[in-house]
Scaffold this motif. Structure first.
Motif, PDB file in Angstrom:
ATOM      1  N   LYS A  64      40.725  35.516  43.552  1.00 21.76           N
ATOM      2  CA  LYS A  64      39.951  36.175  42.499  1.00 21.76           C
ATOM      3  C   LYS A  64      39.431  37.528  42.958  1.00 21.76           C
ATOM      4  O   LYS A  64      39.492  38.520  42.215  1.00 21.76           O
ATOM      5  CB  LYS A  64      38.771  35.289  42.073  1.00 21.76           C
ATOM      6  N   TYR A 117      42.305  40.071  43.287  1.00 20.58           N
ATOM      7  CA  TYR A 117      42.696  40.500  41.938  1.00 20.58           C
ATOM      8  C   TYR A 117      41.707  41.534  41.402  1.00 20.58           C
ATOM      9  O   TYR A 117      42.102  42.588  40.879  1.00 20.58           O
ATOM     10  CB  TYR A 117      42.761  39.293  40.997  1.00 20.58           C
ATOM     11  N   LYS A 168      42.550  45.398  40.753  1.00 23.91           N
ATOM     12  CA  LYS A 168      42.478  45.858  39.360  1.00 23.91           C
ATOM     13  C   LYS A 168      41.607  47.106  39.242  1.00 23.91           C
ATOM     14  O   LYS A 168      41.903  48.020  38.476  1.00 23.91           O
ATOM     15  CB  LYS A 168      41.912  44.727  38.492  1.00 23.91           C
ATOM     16  N   ARG A 200      50.489  36.901  45.025  1.00 23.95           N
ATOM     17  CA  ARG A 200      50.375  36.514  43.619  1.00 23.95           C
ATOM     18  C   ARG A 200      49.201  37.209  42.941  1.00 23.95           C
ATOM     19  O   ARG A 200      49.285  37.613  41.781  1.00 23.95           O
ATOM     20  CB  ARG A 200      50.237  34.991  43.484  1.00 23.95           C
ATOM     21  N   ASP A 251      50.311  40.791  42.420  1.00 25.36           N
ATOM     22  CA  ASP A 251      51.370  40.835  41.393  1.00 25.36           C
ATOM     23  C   ASP A 251      50.792  40.627  39.995  1.00 25.36           C
ATOM     24  O   ASP A 251      51.306  41.158  39.008  1.00 25.36           O
ATOM     25  CB  ASP A 251      52.430  39.769  41.679  1.00 25.36           C
ATOM     26  N   LYS A 252      49.724  39.855  39.926  1.00 19.73           N
ATOM     27  CA  LYS A 252      49.098  39.584  38.631  1.00 19.73           C
ATOM     28  C   LYS A 252      48.575  40.884  38.021  1.00 19.73           C
ATOM     29  O   LYS A 252      48.671  41.105  36.810  1.00 19.73           O
ATOM     30  CB  LYS A 252      47.956  38.576  38.813  1.00 19.73           C
ATOM     31  N   SER A 281      51.573  43.017  36.886  1.00 19.86           N
ATOM     32  CA  SER A 281      52.234  42.491  35.694  1.00 19.86           C
ATOM     33  C   SER A 281      51.454  42.783  34.412  1.00 19.86           C
ATOM     34  O   SER A 281      51.926  42.523  33.310  1.00 19.86           O
ATOM     35  CB  SER A 281      52.428  40.973  35.831  1.00 19.86           C
ATOM     36  N   GLY A 282      50.220  43.280  34.582  1.00 18.66           N
ATOM     37  CA  GLY A 282      49.408  43.611  33.418  1.00 18.66           C
ATOM     38  C   GLY A 282      48.542  42.477  32.923  1.00 18.66           C
ATOM     39  O   GLY A 282      47.947  42.573  31.845  1.00 18.66           O
ATOM     40  N   ALA A 283      48.467  41.393  33.701  1.00 14.55           N
ATOM     41  CA  ALA A 283      47.604  40.273  33.312  1.00 14.55           C
ATOM     42  C   ALA A 283      46.170  40.766  33.194  1.00 14.55           C
ATOM     43  O   ALA A 283      45.697  41.553  34.015  1.00 14.55           O
ATOM     44  CB  ALA A 283      47.698  39.160  34.345  1.00 14.55           C
ATOM     45  N   ASP A 284      45.485  40.321  32.169  1.00 21.99           N
ATOM     46  CA  ASP A 284      44.134  40.816  31.915  1.00 21.99           C
ATOM     47  C   ASP A 284      43.112  39.693  32.043  1.00 21.99           C
ATOM     48  O   ASP A 284      42.693  39.098  31.058  1.00 21.99           O
ATOM     49  CB  ASP A 284      44.057  41.456  30.527  1.00 21.99           C
ATOM     50  N   GLU A 285      42.745  39.409  33.276  1.00 22.36           N
ATOM     51  CA  GLU A 285      41.670  38.451  33.523  1.00 22.36           C
ATOM     52  C   GLU A 285      40.393  39.241  33.757  1.00 22.36           C
ATOM     53  O   GLU A 285      40.422  40.337  34.317  1.00 22.36           O
ATOM     54  CB  GLU A 285      42.000  37.572  34.735  1.00 22.36           C
ATOM     55  N   ASP A 338      34.393  33.974  35.496  1.00 18.66           N
ATOM     56  CA  ASP A 338      34.889  34.325  34.167  1.00 18.66           C
ATOM     57  C   ASP A 338      34.077  33.616  33.091  1.00 18.66           C
ATOM     58  O   ASP A 338      34.398  33.671  31.915  1.00 18.66           O
ATOM     59  CB  ASP A 338      36.374  33.981  34.028  1.00 18.66           C
TER      60      ASP A 338
END
Length: 237
Positions: free
Chosen positions: A27, A30, A34, A65, A68-69, A72-76, A100
């Motif tokens: 987390k 990421y 980001k 991972r 990569d998240k 990939s454009g993942a929006d957490e 979250d």
């Protein structure tokens, strides 16, 4: 090691404990990637975090991972929150979380305080009793060698302590990377026992009997909360 206390609950080497460590780092990696970019060479915070994760034996695929998240454009969306309070016996505790779901997290942290006969307080009730510092402890260097390295690197340290062939360096939170770079420039194979930005208590306390049992229970319960990233306290363990 100087005035740097053992501020984290010891983690049992169980599968559940390892999973908690992996999840926490995933987390945080990421979030940092980001915010500052996925290239460790251009994002010093990410590079430092990856180094710490590797020291704690977080698998490379967990790190990959998380990065990569972001690519990939993942929006957490994670929120950094800090909770402060008092443990049984009057000890002070600060809990940093990355979550979250703030409602879930505050409920679980408050429950840990309540069930261990402590009390969660308002923001700022404890923080003023701590110093926000970068702490670097380097192995097998003399105080003179460290002082010379910092001088050459044009880094100002707030305090330096030498103990048992280890030197502790305390500085501004923003100077962590400058301190490390100055040391490694002077000694390429320098080994860092500690290198992090942390909160150090101005005064330590000792707990006994039921108060110590309740405090240990608090640390255990907080360690079981997945959203908890760091726990700071002023208890001599």
């Amino acid at each position: 090691m100087g005035r740097f206390p053992n501020i984290a609950a010891s983690k049992a080497k169980t599968g559940a404990a390892k999973a908690k460590v992996y999840s926490s780092y995933a987390k945080e990696i990421y979030q940092v990637a980001k915010q500052g970019g996925t290239d460790p060479n251009g994002n010093l915070s990410l590079r430092h975090l990856i180094e710490k994760a590797k020291k704690e034996q977080v698998p490379a695929d967990v790190i990959k991972r998380a990065i990569d998240k972001v690519n990939s454009g993942a929006d957490e969306s994670y929120t950094s929150v800090r909770y402060e309070g008092f443990a049984s016996g009057g000890a002070t505790v600060m809990v940093d979380c990355l979550t979250d779901n703030v409602n879930r997290t505050v409920s679980m942290v408050r429950n840990a305080f309540t069930k261990s006969k402590g009390k969660m307080g308002v923001s700022g009730c404890v923080a003023h009793m701590y110093e926000h510092l970068s702490v670097v402890i380097v192995k097998d260097m003399s105080e003179d060698e460290v002082l010379e390295a910092l001088l050459m690197g044009e880094v100002d340290a707030k305090e330096i302590e030498a103990e048992d062939k280890n030197v502790s360096i305390y500085g501004d939170p923003s100077d962590l990377f400058k301190i490390k770079d100055a040391i490694t420039s002077a000694k390429a194979d320098a080994e860092f026992i500690v290198d992090e930005v942390t909160m150090l208590p101005n005064e330590m306390v000792s707990l006994e009997g039921e108060d110590k049992e309740n405090f240990d229970k608090l640390l255990t319960m907080l360690d079981d909360v997945e959203d908890v990233q760091k726990v700071y306290h002023n208890v001599n363990l």
